[in-house]
Write a protein that holds these residues in place. Structure first.
Motif, PDB file in Angstrom:
ATOM      1  N   VAL A 177       6.656   7.253   9.229  1.00 31.33           N
ATOM      2  CA  VAL A 177       6.135   5.907   9.457  1.00 31.33           C
ATOM      3  C   VAL A 177       6.885   5.244  10.606  1.00 31.33           C
ATOM      4  N   MET A 193       0.843  -1.162   0.000  1.00 32.31           N
ATOM      5  CA  MET A 193       0.000   0.000   0.000  1.00 32.31           C
ATOM      6  C   MET A 193       0.894   1.232   0.000  1.00 32.31           C
ATOM      7  N   ALA A 194       0.759   2.025  -1.001  1.00 31.33           N
ATOM      8  CA  ALA A 194       1.584   3.219  -1.130  1.00 31.33           C
ATOM      9  C   ALA A 194       0.926   4.397  -0.421  1.00 31.33           C
ATOM     10  N   THR A 195       1.751   5.205   0.229  1.00 29.31           N
ATOM     11  CA  THR A 195       1.270   6.414   0.895  1.00 29.31           C
ATOM     12  C   THR A 195       2.161   7.582   0.502  1.00 29.31           C
ATOM     13  N   ASP A 196       1.724   8.766   0.877  1.00 25.18           N
ATOM     14  CA  ASP A 196       2.519   9.959   0.617  1.00 25.18           C
ATOM     15  C   ASP A 196       3.530  10.228   1.719  1.00 25.18           C
ATOM     16  N   TYR A 197       3.469   9.428   2.781  1.00 17.37           N
ATOM     17  CA  TYR A 197       4.390   9.623   3.899  1.00 17.37           C
ATOM     18  C   TYR A 197       5.737   8.997   3.571  1.00 17.37           C
TER      19      TYR A 197
END
Length: 112
Positions: free
Chosen positions: A10, A1-5
């Motif tokens: 994290v 799952m890709a995030t902008d963080y």
């Protein structure tokens, strides 16, 4: 799952959650290490923790079927759970409860 963080936020959240969990558990060790006797009111309250946890783990699997709430005659797991609850109320035996509950589930699922 890709995030902008990025990796730093994290890992900061993971470390913070670990420190918070450790602090909560350590506080109980520290608290119960400083008192000589657990108060009677706490002992009485702690008696209800295992049944509450068990109910919280089991109830969703009896009521939710394939992602939706199914309370009625078509829910074999709920009916078998009700039968198992009635058996444990009278028999007070874990082996008898599990056996009757599983036999009821199998009968409802494969015979009826």
């Amino acid at each position: 799952m890709a995030t902008d963080y990025g990796p730093l936020p994290v890992w900061a959240v993971i470390v913070a959650a670990g420190v918070a969990t450790f602090a909560i558990r350590g506080s109980f060790v520290y608290l119960f290490g400083r008192i000589d006797e657990v108060p009677a009111s706490v002992t009485r309250a702690l008696r209800y923790v295992p049944p509450a946890v068990f109910a919280a783990l089991v109830a969703p699997s009896l009521i939710v079927v394939e992602g939706s709430v199914a309370v009625g005659p078509g829910n074999e797991r709920l009916l078998a759970g009700v039968v198992a609850a009635a058996v444990t109320w009278y028999a007070d035996s874990l082996l008898v409860t599990i056996s009757v509950g599983m036999v009821t589930l199998w009968l409802l699922r494969f015979v009826v």
